[in-house]
Design a protein around this motif. Structure first.
Motif, PDB file in Angstrom:
ATOM      1  N   LEU A 161       0.741   1.913  -7.048  1.00  0.00           N
ATOM      2  CA  LEU A 161      -0.368   1.240  -6.370  1.00  0.00           C
ATOM      3  C   LEU A 161      -1.478   0.915  -7.363  1.00  0.00           C
ATOM      4  CD1 LEU A 161      -1.574   0.182  -3.755  1.00  0.00           C
ATOM      5  CD2 LEU A 161      -2.455   2.471  -3.316  1.00  0.00           C
ATOM      6  N   CYS A 162      -1.745   1.816  -8.279  1.00  0.00           N
ATOM      7  CA  CYS A 162      -2.771   1.582  -9.307  1.00  0.00           C
ATOM      8  C   CYS A 162      -2.398   0.418 -10.215  1.00  0.00           C
ATOM      9  CB  CYS A 162      -2.970   2.841 -10.154  1.00  0.00           C
ATOM     10  SG  CYS A 162      -3.691   4.204  -9.240  1.00  0.00           S
ATOM     11  N   ALA A 163      -1.126   0.188 -10.417  1.00  0.00           N
ATOM     12  CA  ALA A 163      -0.664  -0.859 -11.324  1.00  0.00           C
ATOM     13  C   ALA A 163      -0.838  -2.264 -10.749  1.00  0.00           C
ATOM     14  CB  ALA A 163       0.801  -0.635 -11.684  1.00  0.00           C
ATOM     15  N   ILE A 164      -1.050  -2.382  -9.446  1.00  0.00           N
ATOM     16  CA  ILE A 164      -1.193  -3.687  -8.794  1.00  0.00           C
ATOM     17  C   ILE A 164      -2.614  -4.202  -8.998  1.00  0.00           C
ATOM     18  CG2 ILE A 164      -1.149  -4.892  -6.569  1.00  0.00           C
ATOM     19  CD1 ILE A 164       0.899  -2.731  -5.666  1.00  0.00           C
ATOM     20  N   ASP A 165      -2.722  -5.477  -9.335  1.00  0.00           N
ATOM     21  CA  ASP A 165      -4.020  -6.130  -9.527  1.00  0.00           C
ATOM     22  C   ASP A 165      -4.901  -5.904  -8.296  1.00  0.00           C
ATOM     23  OD1 ASP A 165      -6.157  -7.977  -9.713  1.00  0.00           O
ATOM     24  OD2 ASP A 165      -4.914  -9.432 -10.752  1.00  0.00           O
ATOM     25  N   ASP A 166      -6.135  -5.470  -8.517  1.00  0.00           N
ATOM     26  CA  ASP A 166      -7.056  -5.201  -7.416  1.00  0.00           C
ATOM     27  C   ASP A 166      -7.305  -6.420  -6.539  1.00  0.00           C
ATOM     28  OD1 ASP A 166      -7.335  -2.558  -8.126  1.00  0.00           O
ATOM     29  OD2 ASP A 166      -9.221  -2.852  -9.198  1.00  0.00           O
ATOM     30  N   GLU A 167      -7.210  -7.615  -7.114  1.00  0.00           N
ATOM     31  CA  GLU A 167      -7.460  -8.821  -6.329  1.00  0.00           C
ATOM     32  C   GLU A 167      -6.325  -9.143  -5.364  1.00  0.00           C
ATOM     33  OE1 GLU A 167      -8.964 -12.160  -8.384  1.00  0.00           O
ATOM     34  OE2 GLU A 167     -10.607 -11.027  -9.259  1.00  0.00           O
ATOM     35  N   LEU A 168      -5.240  -8.385  -5.418  1.00  0.00           N
ATOM     36  CA  LEU A 168      -4.128  -8.559  -4.480  1.00  0.00           C
ATOM     37  C   LEU A 168      -4.142  -7.507  -3.377  1.00  0.00           C
ATOM     38  CD1 LEU A 168      -1.247  -9.358  -6.983  1.00  0.00           C
ATOM     39  CD2 LEU A 168      -2.664 -10.962  -5.681  1.00  0.00           C
ATOM     40  N   LYS A 169      -5.143  -6.624  -3.391  1.00  0.00           N
ATOM     41  CA  LYS A 169      -5.210  -5.531  -2.421  1.00  0.00           C
ATOM     42  C   LYS A 169      -6.410  -5.692  -1.494  1.00  0.00           C
ATOM     43  CE  LYS A 169      -4.855  -2.613  -6.009  1.00  0.00           C
ATOM     44  NZ  LYS A 169      -4.800  -1.383  -6.813  1.00  0.00           N
ATOM     45  N   ALA A 170      -6.199  -5.413  -0.222  1.00  0.00           N
ATOM     46  CA  ALA A 170      -7.279  -5.327   0.753  1.00  0.00           C
ATOM     47  C   ALA A 170      -7.314  -3.884   1.229  1.00  0.00           C
ATOM     48  CB  ALA A 170      -7.039  -6.269   1.924  1.00  0.00           C
TER      49      ALA A 170
ATOM     50  N   VAL B 160      -4.224   0.366   2.532  1.00  0.00           N
ATOM     51  CA  VAL B 160      -4.232  -0.622   1.462  1.00  0.00           C
ATOM     52  C   VAL B 160      -3.118  -1.615   1.757  1.00  0.00           C
ATOM     53  CG1 VAL B 160      -4.000  -1.029  -1.007  1.00  0.00           C
ATOM     54  CG2 VAL B 160      -5.043   1.109  -0.201  1.00  0.00           C
ATOM     55  N   TRP B 161      -3.498  -2.871   1.938  1.00  0.00           N
ATOM     56  CA  TRP B 161      -2.523  -3.931   2.136  1.00  0.00           C
ATOM     57  C   TRP B 161      -2.391  -4.680   0.822  1.00  0.00           C
ATOM     58  CZ3 TRP B 161      -6.182  -3.077   6.113  1.00  0.00           C
ATOM     59  CH2 TRP B 161      -5.646  -2.607   7.308  1.00  0.00           C
ATOM     60  N   VAL B 162      -1.167  -5.004   0.431  1.00  0.00           N
ATOM     61  CA  VAL B 162      -0.904  -5.687  -0.834  1.00  0.00           C
ATOM     62  C   VAL B 162      -0.308  -7.058  -0.524  1.00  0.00           C
ATOM     63  CG1 VAL B 162       0.345  -5.588  -3.022  1.00  0.00           C
ATOM     64  CG2 VAL B 162      -0.517  -3.472  -1.977  1.00  0.00           C
ATOM     65  N   PHE B 163      -0.831  -8.073  -1.225  1.00  0.00           N
ATOM     66  CA  PHE B 163      -0.450  -9.456  -0.961  1.00  0.00           C
ATOM     67  C   PHE B 163       0.197 -10.091  -2.171  1.00  0.00           C
ATOM     68  CE2 PHE B 163      -3.752  -8.185   1.876  1.00  0.00           C
ATOM     69  CZ  PHE B 163      -3.351  -8.711   3.091  1.00  0.00           C
TER      70      PHE B 163
ATOM     71  N   THR C  34      -0.484 -13.237  -3.202  1.00  0.00           N
ATOM     72  CA  THR C  34      -1.470 -14.037  -3.926  1.00  0.00           C
ATOM     73  C   THR C  34      -2.886 -13.618  -3.541  1.00  0.00           C
ATOM     74  OG1 THR C  34      -1.684 -15.756  -2.236  1.00  0.00           O
ATOM     75  CG2 THR C  34       0.082 -16.046  -3.879  1.00  0.00           C
ATOM     76  N   ARG C  35      -3.820 -13.969  -4.417  1.00  0.00           N
ATOM     77  CA  ARG C  35      -5.232 -13.709  -4.144  1.00  0.00           C
ATOM     78  C   ARG C  35      -5.692 -14.522  -2.921  1.00  0.00           C
ATOM     79  NH1 ARG C  35     -10.199 -16.024  -6.452  1.00  0.00           N
ATOM     80  NH2 ARG C  35     -11.777 -14.384  -6.418  1.00  0.00           N
ATOM     81  N   GLU C  36      -5.162 -15.720  -2.776  1.00  0.00           N
ATOM     82  CA  GLU C  36      -5.510 -16.563  -1.635  1.00  0.00           C
ATOM     83  C   GLU C  36      -5.095 -15.910  -0.317  1.00  0.00           C
ATOM     84  OE1 GLU C  36      -3.948 -17.702  -4.442  1.00  0.00           O
ATOM     85  OE2 GLU C  36      -5.683 -18.746  -5.269  1.00  0.00           O
ATOM     86  N   ASP C  37      -3.879 -15.325  -0.289  1.00  0.00           N
ATOM     87  CA  ASP C  37      -3.429 -14.619   0.917  1.00  0.00           C
ATOM     88  C   ASP C  37      -4.347 -13.445   1.227  1.00  0.00           C
ATOM     89  OD1 ASP C  37      -1.268 -16.298   1.318  1.00  0.00           O
ATOM     90  OD2 ASP C  37       0.211 -14.891   0.502  1.00  0.00           O
ATOM     91  N   ARG C  38      -4.687 -12.689   0.192  1.00  0.00           N
ATOM     92  CA  ARG C  38      -5.575 -11.537   0.374  1.00  0.00           C
ATOM     93  C   ARG C  38      -6.926 -11.983   0.929  1.00  0.00           C
ATOM     94  NH1 ARG C  38     -10.693  -9.938  -1.185  1.00  0.00           N
ATOM     95  NH2 ARG C  38     -10.812  -7.706  -1.389  1.00  0.00           N
ATOM     96  N   ASN C  39      -7.491 -13.034   0.350  1.00  0.00           N
ATOM     97  CA  ASN C  39      -8.788 -13.520   0.810  1.00  0.00           C
ATOM     98  C   ASN C  39      -8.718 -14.043   2.242  1.00  0.00           C
ATOM     99  OD1 ASN C  39      -9.889 -12.809  -1.634  1.00  0.00           O
ATOM    100  ND2 ASN C  39      -9.885 -14.887  -2.459  1.00  0.00           N
ATOM    101  N   ARG C  40      -7.629 -14.755   2.574  1.00  0.00           N
ATOM    102  CA  ARG C  40      -7.458 -15.256   3.940  1.00  0.00           C
ATOM    103  C   ARG C  40      -7.370 -14.095   4.926  1.00  0.00           C
ATOM    104  NH1 ARG C  40      -2.661 -18.347   3.906  1.00  0.00           N
ATOM    105  NH2 ARG C  40      -1.569 -16.719   4.996  1.00  0.00           N
ATOM    106  N   PHE C  41      -6.619 -13.049   4.569  1.00  0.00           N
ATOM    107  CA  PHE C  41      -6.501 -11.864   5.424  1.00  0.00           C
ATOM    108  C   PHE C  41      -7.872 -11.222   5.651  1.00  0.00           C
ATOM    109  CE2 PHE C  41      -5.993  -7.210   5.726  1.00  0.00           C
ATOM    110  CZ  PHE C  41      -5.205  -7.123   6.871  1.00  0.00           C
ATOM    111  N   VAL C  42      -8.630 -11.050   4.594  1.00  0.00           N
ATOM    112  CA  VAL C  42      -9.958 -10.429   4.706  1.00  0.00           C
ATOM    113  C   VAL C  42     -10.858 -11.262   5.616  1.00  0.00           C
ATOM    114  CG1 VAL C  42     -12.048  -9.821   3.423  1.00  0.00           C
ATOM    115  CG2 VAL C  42      -9.813  -9.185   2.520  1.00  0.00           C
TER     116      VAL C  42
END
Length: 72
Positions: free
Chosen positions: A17-26, A36-39, A41-49
């Motif tokens: 989990l630590c290895a995943i880019d923070d911008e892909l996690k909500a 912690v939800w992992v996406f 793309t950053r766009e998917d993560r932002n849309r989810f938030v």
């Protein structure tokens, strides 16, 4: 607490989990859990938030399952 504030809670976080880019996690926290939800793309993560702002945990889980789980 009055912003700006920092609160750190020591935990044994899984290395994968630590290895995943923070911008892909909500991240969501409630009185009894941290999620912690992992996406893909950053766009998917932002849309989810954006789409789940103000929702409770169960509602956010339902949105994640319906819109993001099993994407191609």
């Amino acid at each position: 607490m009055t912003p700006p504030t920092s609160l750190c809670i020591p935990v044994a976080m899984p290395e994968d989990l630590c290895a995943i880019d923070d911008e892909l996690k909500a991240i969501y926290h409630g009185p009894d859990s941290v999620c912690v939800w992992v996406f893909e793309t950053r766009e998917d993560r932002n849309r989810f938030v954006e789409e789940t702002a103000g929702m409770k945990k169960a509602e956010r889980e339902a949105v994640f399952e319906a819109r993001f789980r099993g994407q191609p």
